[in-house]
Motif scaffolding. Structure first.
Motif, PDB file in Angstrom:
ATOM      1  N   ALA A 139      48.476  44.068  36.859  1.00  0.00           N
ATOM      2  CA  ALA A 139      48.812  45.159  37.725  1.00  0.00           C
ATOM      3  C   ALA A 139      47.883  45.210  38.553  1.00  0.00           C
ATOM      4  N   SER A 140      46.420  45.110  38.268  1.00  0.00           N
ATOM      5  CA  SER A 140      45.399  45.295  39.305  1.00  0.00           C
ATOM      6  C   SER A 140      45.441  43.964  40.485  1.00  0.00           C
ATOM      7  N   PHE A 141      45.833  42.603  40.102  1.00  0.00           N
ATOM      8  CA  PHE A 141      45.804  41.755  40.920  1.00  0.00           C
ATOM      9  C   PHE A 141      47.072  41.908  42.057  1.00  0.00           C
ATOM     10  N   SER A 190      29.764  34.856  33.114  1.00  0.00           N
ATOM     11  CA  SER A 190      31.029  34.801  34.139  1.00  0.00           C
ATOM     12  C   SER A 190      30.646  35.741  35.218  1.00  0.00           C
ATOM     13  N   LEU A 191      29.966  36.777  35.136  1.00  0.00           N
ATOM     14  CA  LEU A 191      29.498  37.575  36.090  1.00  0.00           C
ATOM     15  C   LEU A 191      28.866  36.884  37.149  1.00  0.00           C
ATOM     16  N   THR A 192      27.884  36.171  36.957  1.00  0.00           N
ATOM     17  CA  THR A 192      26.969  35.246  37.685  1.00  0.00           C
ATOM     18  C   THR A 192      27.921  34.481  38.605  1.00  0.00           C
ATOM     19  N   LEU A 248      38.044  47.234  44.288  1.00  0.00           N
ATOM     20  CA  LEU A 248      37.804  47.596  43.157  1.00  0.00           C
ATOM     21  C   LEU A 248      38.837  47.239  42.275  1.00  0.00           C
ATOM     22  N   LEU A 249      39.908  46.856  42.632  1.00  0.00           N
ATOM     23  CA  LEU A 249      41.065  46.389  41.835  1.00  0.00           C
ATOM     24  C   LEU A 249      41.010  44.953  41.448  1.00  0.00           C
ATOM     25  N   VAL A 250      40.290  44.105  42.413  1.00  0.00           N
ATOM     26  CA  VAL A 250      39.919  42.719  41.901  1.00  0.00           C
ATOM     27  C   VAL A 250      38.838  42.754  40.928  1.00  0.00           C
ATOM     28  N   PHE A 251      37.855  43.500  41.180  1.00  0.00           N
ATOM     29  CA  PHE A 251      37.091  43.405  40.144  1.00  0.00           C
ATOM     30  C   PHE A 251      37.397  43.935  38.565  1.00  0.00           C
ATOM     31  N   TYR A 254      39.645  41.113  37.020  1.00  0.00           N
ATOM     32  CA  TYR A 254      38.786  40.203  36.382  1.00  0.00           C
ATOM     33  C   TYR A 254      38.296  40.331  35.106  1.00  0.00           C
ATOM     34  N   GLN A 255      37.516  41.746  35.102  1.00  0.00           N
ATOM     35  CA  GLN A 255      37.110  41.956  33.839  1.00  0.00           C
ATOM     36  C   GLN A 255      37.957  42.428  32.629  1.00  0.00           C
ATOM     37  N   ALA A 256      39.369  42.620  33.088  1.00  0.00           N
ATOM     38  CA  ALA A 256      40.524  42.812  32.023  1.00  0.00           C
ATOM     39  C   ALA A 256      40.820  41.367  31.655  1.00  0.00           C
ATOM     40  N   VAL A 257      40.998  40.523  32.509  1.00  0.00           N
ATOM     41  CA  VAL A 257      41.205  39.179  32.111  1.00  0.00           C
ATOM     42  C   VAL A 257      40.237  38.713  31.007  1.00  0.00           C
ATOM     43  N   ILE A 258      38.961  38.832  31.288  1.00  0.00           N
ATOM     44  CA  ILE A 258      38.039  38.452  30.230  1.00  0.00           C
ATOM     45  C   ILE A 258      38.078  39.091  28.996  1.00  0.00           C
ATOM     46  N   MET A 259      38.314  40.424  29.063  1.00  0.00           N
ATOM     47  CA  MET A 259      38.482  41.202  27.754  1.00  0.00           C
ATOM     48  C   MET A 259      39.744  40.776  27.073  1.00  0.00           C
ATOM     49  N   SER A 260      40.834  40.425  27.921  1.00  0.00           N
ATOM     50  CA  SER A 260      41.945  39.857  27.242  1.00  0.00           C
ATOM     51  C   SER A 260      41.695  38.636  26.539  1.00  0.00           C
ATOM     52  N   MET A 261      41.003  37.721  27.197  1.00  0.00           N
ATOM     53  CA  MET A 261      41.028  36.613  26.376  1.00  0.00           C
ATOM     54  C   MET A 261      39.970  36.410  25.306  1.00  0.00           C
TER      55      MET A 261
END
Length: 303
Positions: free
Chosen positions: A18-20, A177-179, A218-221, A224-231
């Motif tokens: 949804a964010s992307f 990943s943040l780096t 803000l949505l891009v950031f 990306y964080q939601a994808v990491i948390m999902s995985m």
């Protein structure tokens, strides 16, 4: 993993899509007023600043020498290529069509993993990949009005994005990943700044064009964080299919905000792509379960 963890992982993945997709819609809304380069630079500055402060707070800042690793540089190249081609196509193709075609990305990644990383892919998944790309051709209609130079840009975006995802697998695990995200965002910003003059120069910005890019950053950031948390929360084989919820957002936003009316080719092609992707996810999940159960991974003939 428990069903609760899988459910949370699926929710995170759905939120990421949804964010992307909303980010893409906001960017598309300003493509008629700003050049691709200016969009990349302005959004990139805000994303870079945001990621920097979060990475600094979490201790994820690393020396520049770490970022000059070949795999990170190659990933950055693919990311820049994906950003340039995708935003260029975004302003010239219906939003629903773009959302549908981008659903072929998991199939493209599977294809690349088989060709370049030597991952086992059996004949069933090869067939799913082929059928999925037939779905892409149905949407693009290469013999009709649907296939244009913008379509080529969109296919290039799929290529660059799948290349980025494949190279990401080769980055050493001790690099946060943040780096990587911070370096990529900064590189995109620099490239955008360098291309502003060749791509038409700087255009004045008012609140109507600036605010969408603020929200997009803000949505891009958050995506990306939601994808990491999902995985990290659910099983990949369970949560990965929820990537396709992005198509629902794409169709709805295309109709409500851009006045689009997707035709039967778009719906048919999207259905084929999603069905192929879901089957490919199913076969991959089955292969992994067999391997984890003590059996050797299924051979290409066994799948």
């Amino acid at each position: 993993m428990t069903s609760t963890e899988n459910s949370r992982g699926a929710l995170y993945m759905s939120l990421a899509m949804a964010s992307f997709t909303c980010n893409d819609a906001l960017v598309k809304s300003v493509t008629s007023s700003l050049s691709v380069a200016q969009i990349i630079m302005v959004r990139g500055i805000m994303t870079t600043v945001l990621v920097y402060f979060v990475a600094r707070r979490l201790g994820a800042i690393r020396p520049l020498s770490v970022m000059l690793q070949p795999m990170i540089l190659l990933r950055t190249f693919f990311e820049i290529g994906a950003t340039l081609t995708f935003i260029s196509a975004l302003g010239r193709i219906d939003f629903a069509n773009i959302s549908a075609i981008m659903q072929s990305l998991p199939l493209a990644v599977t294809l690349g993993a088989a060709l370049f990383l030597g991952e086992p892919v059996g004949w069933r998944r090869w067939a799913a990949i082929l059928v999925g790309f037939v779905g892409v051709l149905i949407i693009l209609r290469p013999t009709g009005d649907g296939f244009t130079s913008a379509s080529i840009l969109l296919l290039a975006a799929v290529f660059f994005t799948s290349g980025r995802d494949l190279v990401t697998r080769r980055i050493v695990a001790d690099v946060p990943s943040l780096t990587v995200t911070l370096f990529t965002a900064a590189a995109n910003t620099v490239v955008g700044a360098l291309l502003i003059a060749p791509m038409g120069g700087w255009q004045p910005m008012d609140l109507e064009t600036f605010l969408p890019l603020v929200i997009a950053a803000l949505l891009v950031f958050s995506g990306y964080q939601a994808v990491i948390m999902s995985m990290r929360t659910g099983e990949i084989s369970f949560v990965a299919p929820f990537r396709y919820t992005g198509l629902i957002w794409g169709l709805v936003l295309g109709v409500l905000f851009f006045g689009e009316r997707p035709d039967v080719f778009v719906y048919s092609g999207a259905a084929i792509i999603i069905a192929s992707g879901l089957y490919s996810f199913y076969r991959e999940g089955k292969r992994r379960r067999e391997a984890m159960g003590g059996e050797s991974p299924a051979s290409p003939q066994a799948e």
